[in-house]
Write a protein that holds these residues in place. Structure first.
Motif, mmCIF file in Angstrom:
data_model
loop_
_atom_site.group_PDB
_atom_site.id
_atom_site.type_symbol
_atom_site.label_atom_id
_atom_site.label_comp_id
_atom_site.label_asym_id
_atom_site.label_seq_id
_atom_site.Cartn_x
_atom_site.Cartn_y
_atom_site.Cartn_z
ATOM 1 N N MET A 5 2.247 -2.193 -6.921
ATOM 2 C CA MET A 5 1.413 -1.299 -7.718
ATOM 3 C C MET A 5 2.242 -0.728 -8.872
ATOM 4 N N TYR A 6 1.583 -0.607 -9.989
ATOM 5 C CA TYR A 6 2.214 -0.087 -11.191
ATOM 6 C C TYR A 6 1.392 1.064 -11.748
ATOM 7 N N ALA A 7 2.016 1.849 -12.601
ATOM 8 C CA ALA A 7 1.354 3.014 -13.185
ATOM 9 C C ALA A 7 0.042 2.627 -13.863
ATOM 10 N N ARG A 8 0.041 1.514 -14.587
ATOM 11 C CA ARG A 8 -1.166 1.098 -15.309
ATOM 12 C C ARG A 8 -2.336 0.829 -14.361
ATOM 13 N N GLU A 9 -2.049 0.513 -13.081
ATOM 14 C CA GLU A 9 -3.093 0.254 -12.093
ATOM 15 C C GLU A 9 -3.563 1.540 -11.406
ATOM 16 N N LEU A 10 -2.709 2.542 -11.393
ATOM 17 C CA LEU A 10 -3.017 3.792 -10.694
ATOM 18 C C LEU A 10 -3.578 4.874 -11.607
ATOM 19 N N ALA A 68 8.127 15.507 -17.110
ATOM 20 C CA ALA A 68 8.444 14.190 -16.550
ATOM 21 C C ALA A 68 7.275 13.261 -16.832
ATOM 22 N N THR A 69 7.571 12.076 -17.338
ATOM 23 C CA THR A 69 6.543 11.080 -17.645
ATOM 24 C C THR A 69 6.966 9.736 -17.069
ATOM 25 N N VAL A 70 6.023 8.808 -17.050
ATOM 26 C CA VAL A 70 6.318 7.435 -16.638
ATOM 27 C C VAL A 70 5.695 6.487 -17.654
ATOM 28 N N GLY A 111 6.945 1.252 -11.588
ATOM 29 C CA GLY A 111 6.528 0.792 -10.269
ATOM 30 C C GLY A 111 6.234 1.953 -9.334
ATOM 31 N N ILE A 112 5.612 1.642 -8.225
ATOM 32 C CA ILE A 112 5.209 2.660 -7.264
ATOM 33 C C ILE A 112 6.397 3.445 -6.728
ATOM 34 N N ASP A 113 7.551 2.808 -6.570
ATOM 35 C CA ASP A 113 8.727 3.518 -6.060
ATOM 36 C C ASP A 113 9.167 4.618 -7.016
ATOM 37 N N GLY A 172 9.617 14.228 -5.236
ATOM 38 C CA GLY A 172 11.018 14.593 -5.385
ATOM 39 C C GLY A 172 11.291 16.058 -5.105
ATOM 40 N N ASP A 173 12.434 16.507 -5.563
ATOM 41 C CA ASP A 173 12.894 17.864 -5.301
ATOM 42 C C ASP A 173 12.126 18.937 -6.070
ATOM 43 N N ASP A 174 11.447 18.560 -7.127
ATOM 44 C CA ASP A 174 10.697 19.545 -7.913
ATOM 45 C C ASP A 174 9.267 19.622 -7.394
#
Length: 163
Positions: A1-6, A111-113, A118-120, A128-130
């Motif tokens: 899975m990738y960002a573009r799919e989600l 934070a952006t992607v 990828g999903i990871d 994450g920590d934030d």
């Protein structure tokens, strides 16, 4: 899975010049807890959340300094004060902050992607920590907004994958 799919591509945004009162109205109208802040070129410059606006109503100084001992009070005791919501004058705070531009309240440089993330990478960011990162704007190479991924989008994708 990738960002573009989600990601969702129909994203409600605000401008850095929008007033706090305008953004309050958007939160009342839409079932979102945060909006990307985009400039006139549709580049992501920040994120504003309900929590950012709630912070406007909390006193800046929550520490009470209590002198102890005998004069000249050579020592002090610090005590954190959290007044109940009923004790805060929300009307005055709203009037005082209504005309502030959202650029003074937002989280800058969020934070952006990328669409190819990828999903990871997405999971690492959202878990994450934030704890304040609940959504990630998806941006192209120039920083332009192309979508948004919220934690719930990732959870739905895993649910659908398992079904």
């Amino acid at each position: 899975m990738y960002a573009r799919e989600l990601m969702v591509t129909d994203v409600t945004t605000v401008s850095p010049d929008d007033d706090v009162s305008d953004v309050f109205r958007k939160f009342a109208r839409y079932a979102f807890s945060g909006f990307p802040v985009v400039d006139e070129d549709d580049r992501v410059v920040g994120v504003v959340t309900e929590s950012d606006l709630v912070d406007l109503f909390e006193p800046e100084e929550e520490t009470l300094w209590i002198p102890i001992g005998l004069p000249p009070f050579v020592d002090t005791l610090t005590y954190q004060v959290k007044p109940p919501w009923a004790d805060l004058d929300l009307g005055v705070d709203l009037v005082r902050n209504a005309d502030r531009p959202i650029s003074e309240v937002m989280t800058a440089e969020p934070a952006t992607v990328s669409p190819d993330a990828g999903i990871d990478e997405i999971l690492a960011l959202l878990s994450g920590d934030d704890p304040d990162i609940n959504r990630a704007p998806v941006v192209d190479e120039g920083g332009g907004l192309v979508g948004l991924i919220a934690r719930q989008d990732v959870i739905r994708a895993f649910r659908d994958e398992r079904a």
